[in-house]
Design a protein around this motif. Structure first.
Motif, PDB file in Angstrom:
ATOM      1  N   TYR A   1       0.859  -1.173   0.000  1.00  0.00           N
ATOM      2  CA  TYR A   1       0.000   0.000   0.000  1.00  0.00           C
ATOM      3  C   TYR A   1       0.897   1.225   0.000  1.00  0.00           C
ATOM      4  O   TYR A   1       2.074   1.138   0.328  1.00  0.00           O
ATOM      5  N   ARG A   2       0.320   2.357  -0.356  1.00  0.00           N
ATOM      6  CA  ARG A   2       1.130   3.576  -0.337  1.00  0.00           C
ATOM      7  C   ARG A   2       0.308   4.749   0.137  1.00  0.00           C
ATOM      8  O   ARG A   2      -0.919   4.746   0.038  1.00  0.00           O
ATOM      9  N   GLN A   3       1.010   5.731   0.655  1.00  0.00           N
ATOM     10  CA  GLN A   3       0.353   6.940   1.133  1.00  0.00           C
ATOM     11  C   GLN A   3       1.199   8.140   0.747  1.00  0.00           C
ATOM     12  O   GLN A   3       2.352   8.271   1.193  1.00  0.00           O
TER      13      GLN A   3
ATOM     14  N   ARG B   1      -4.148   6.353   2.545  1.00  0.00           N
ATOM     15  CA  ARG B   1      -3.423   5.159   2.132  1.00  0.00           C
ATOM     16  C   ARG B   1      -4.260   4.406   1.099  1.00  0.00           C
ATOM     17  O   ARG B   1      -5.472   4.263   1.245  1.00  0.00           O
TER      18      ARG B   1
ATOM     19  N   TYR C   1       4.004   0.821   2.151  1.00  0.00           N
ATOM     20  CA  TYR C   1       3.855  -0.027   3.321  1.00  0.00           C
ATOM     21  C   TYR C   1       3.596  -1.475   2.910  1.00  0.00           C
ATOM     22  O   TYR C   1       2.822  -1.743   1.985  1.00  0.00           O
TER      23      TYR C   1
ATOM     24  N   TRP D   1       1.218  -4.257   9.754  1.00  0.00           N
ATOM     25  CA  TRP D   1       1.796  -3.271   8.841  1.00  0.00           C
ATOM     26  C   TRP D   1       3.259  -3.039   9.186  1.00  0.00           C
ATOM     27  O   TRP D   1       3.649  -3.078  10.348  1.00  0.00           O
TER      28      TRP D   1
ATOM     29  N   GLY E   1       7.038   1.307   6.773  1.00  0.00           N
ATOM     30  CA  GLY E   1       7.037   2.017   5.497  1.00  0.00           C
ATOM     31  C   GLY E   1       8.418   2.375   4.997  1.00  0.00           C
ATOM     32  O   GLY E   1       9.379   2.491   5.769  1.00  0.00           O
TER      33      GLY E   1
END
Length: 119
Positions: A40-42, A48, A97, A109, A112
Motif C-alpha cells: 500500500y502507499r500513502q 493510504r 507499506y 503493517w 514504510g
C-alpha cells in the motif's frame, strides 16, 4: 507477533525502477499461510491506497494506476515480499507499506519505506 520490515525505497528519476522488499518475521512458519500480503502507499496529504496484493494461492491484484508497471511477488522460503516498480512517475512518490493478513484475520503493517520520484 508478526513483524514486517520494508526496504529498497529511495530517490529515483522519472522512468526509473526500484525494487521494494518486505521481510517478515515472527510468522511461526512460512508467509505462504498468510491469507493475503500486499503493498500500500500513502502520498502526502492523501489516504493510504492499495497498490498490489497477493493471496496465499498466488492470485495477484493491482491498482489500475500500476498495472503493467509494477509486479508483486513472494518468496515463501525466505519469508519475503517484493514489489518491482518500473516506469516510475512523480505521482508514484509516497511512503510504501507492507501489509499482511494472517489466517486469524489479524492485520500487520510495516513502518514504510519512502519512494521519491523526481528529476
Amino acid at each position: 507477533q508478526v513483524q514486517l520490515v520494508e526496504s529498497g525505497g529511495g530517490l529515483v528519476q522519472p522512468g526509473g525502477s526500484l525494487r521494494l522488499s518486505c521481510a517478515a518475521s515472527g510468522t511461526s512458519g512460512s508467509i505462504s499461510r498468510f491469507n493475503r500480503m500486499g503493498w500500500y502507499r500513502q502520498a502526502p496529504g492523501q489516504e493510504r491506497e492499495m497498490v498490489a496484493t497477493i493471496t496465499s494461492g498466488g492470485r495477484t491484484n493491482y491498482a489500475e494506476f500500476v498495472k503493467g508497471r509494477f509486479t508483486i511477488s513472494r518468496d515463501n522460503a525466505d519469508n519475503m515480499l517484493y514489489l518491482q516498480m518500473n516506469s516510475l512517475t512523480p505521482e508514484d512518490t509516497a511512503v510504501y507499506y507492507c501489509h499482511a493478513l494472517t489466517p486469524m484475520f489479524f492485520n500487520y503493517w510495516g513502518e514504510g519505506t519512502l519512494v521519491t520520484v523526481s528529476s
